[in-house]
Write a protein that holds these residues in place. Structure first.
Motif, PDB file in Angstrom:
ATOM      1  N   SER A  44       0.835  -1.194   0.000  1.00 25.20           N
ATOM      2  CA  SER A  44       0.000   0.000   0.000  1.00 25.20           C
ATOM      3  C   SER A  44       0.870   1.245   0.000  1.00 25.20           C
ATOM      4  CB  SER A  44      -0.895   0.025   1.248  1.00 25.20           C
ATOM      5  OG  SER A  44      -1.658  -1.161   1.356  1.00 25.20           O
ATOM      6  N   ASP A  48       0.836   0.487   5.090  1.00 28.18           N
ATOM      7  CA  ASP A  48       0.047   0.193   6.286  1.00 28.18           C
ATOM      8  C   ASP A  48       0.339  -1.227   6.750  1.00 28.18           C
ATOM      9  OD1 ASP A  48      -1.636  -1.721   4.977  1.00 28.18           O
ATOM     10  OD2 ASP A  48      -2.968  -0.138   4.298  1.00 28.18           O
ATOM     11  N   SER A  50      -1.101  -3.973   6.556  1.00 23.89           N
ATOM     12  CA  SER A  50      -1.486  -5.133   5.753  1.00 23.89           C
ATOM     13  C   SER A  50      -0.461  -5.500   4.699  1.00 23.89           C
ATOM     14  CB  SER A  50      -2.838  -4.853   5.063  1.00 23.89           C
ATOM     15  OG  SER A  50      -2.698  -3.822   4.101  1.00 23.89           O
ATOM     16  N   THR A  98       7.872   4.694   3.063  1.00 19.13           N
ATOM     17  CA  THR A  98       7.963   4.048   4.371  1.00 19.13           C
ATOM     18  C   THR A  98       8.896   4.791   5.315  1.00 19.13           C
ATOM     19  OG1 THR A  98       8.412   1.968   5.524  1.00 19.13           O
ATOM     20  CG2 THR A  98       9.847   2.525   3.677  1.00 19.13           C
TER      21      THR A  98
END
Length: 292
Positions: A44, A48, A50, A98
């Motif tokens: 993502s 996130d 996930s 990130t």
């Protein structure tokens, strides 16, 4: 936990993983080649919880303290090449966003892909750079080579063996030729200095060969570069958006350092063995998040 993203076939990645084992540092392997061939991923932007890679290991990159990435493609089919492109597009976008430490973020360090621009930046940054010429004009090339010993270099950042070039070699070029990049040969020892964050780890090679890497008998030792040069290399590495870089120099008989290039994705394992693992240790410290 440190992430190692690349190929299991890359000896540099194997070397780094081995050092992690020796230091009892936990790591996860993200085999990008296998992922492109048979794995799966969900990434993502912005990142996130996930986000996940499903390959030989299931790895959640957001849970890592840092990622050492060497995206070298070793695929075997057009279908894998297409999946590789999709994987790298997504992973590169993820790494750009990130907060996880990444060595190095792929969108940085573009100058090395064009050696003339690279040399201009190095010189403008205060480093001595040997005189160079890129041209397809055989007369200009021959004039440069006749004026003193010279070597031929790759125009882009591709790794190549450095070799001396003579005027007769230029005369033998086909028409139209080039462009060819030639550089004045600086006689002396070679120094490779690795910058990792604010650490500089260097080794020196003494050899009569044009390319010391081909000389198994070359004398080699770990050395310290002058403090002012070390500080400059740390600053210039950071200026490029890099955490890790390999700087190549020739040291002439007067002790002057001549900069040949800054490598943004150095295959450092050969040099690390000379330095007793100091480069890997510095990488582990940065990626492990233990530096203040």
């Amino acid at each position: 936990m440190i992430g190692i993203a690349g190929s299991r076939a890359d000896p540099v990645m194997v070397h780094f993983a081995t050092r992690c084992v020796m230091r009892e540092v936990p790591f996860a392997v993200i085999d990008l080649v296998d992922l492109a061939a048979t794995g799966g991923w969900s990434l993502s932007v912005p990142p996130d919880g996930s986000d996940v890679f499903h390959g030989g290991e299931v790895v959640r990159p957001g849970e890592l303290s840092g990622i050492y990435v060497r995206p070298i493609y070793l695929g075997r089919s057009p279908a894998e090449a297409a999946r590789w492109q999709g994987l790298m597009d997504g992973f590169t976008a993820w790494m750009d966003e990130t907060e996880v430490a990444v060595v190095n973020r792929p969108r940085h360090h573009q100058l090395n892909s064009s050696k003339p621009a690279h040399y201009a930046w190095l010189s403008a940054s205060g480093l001595r750079v040997p005189p160079s010429l890129m041209s397809s004009d055989r007369e200009r090339l021959a004039e440069f080579v006749r004026a003193g010993r010279a070597v031929v270099k790759p125009v882009c950042g591709t790794r190549a063996t450095t070799r001396e070039i003579a005027a007769t070699d230029v005369d033998a070029l086909p028409e139209p030729a080039g462009p060819l990049l030639v550089q004045r040969l600086v006689e002396g020892d070679d120094v490779r200095a690795h910058v990792v964050g604010e650490d500089v780890v260097a080794c020196r090679f003494s050899s009569t060969a044009i390319d010391y890497r081909s000389d198994r008998q070359a004398r080699r030792q770990r050395v310290d570069v002058p403090d002012a040069l070390a500080d400059l290399l740390v600053d210039l590495t950071a200026e490029q958006g890099l955490t890790f870089a390999g700087w190549d120099f020739k040291v002439d008989e007067a002790g002057d350092y001549w900069c040949l290039e800054c490598n943004p994705m150095p295959g450092y394992s050969f040099y690390d063995r000379v330095c007793d693992g100091a480069v890997s240790d510095a990488l582990v410290d940065v990626l492990g998040g233990w530096l203040s």
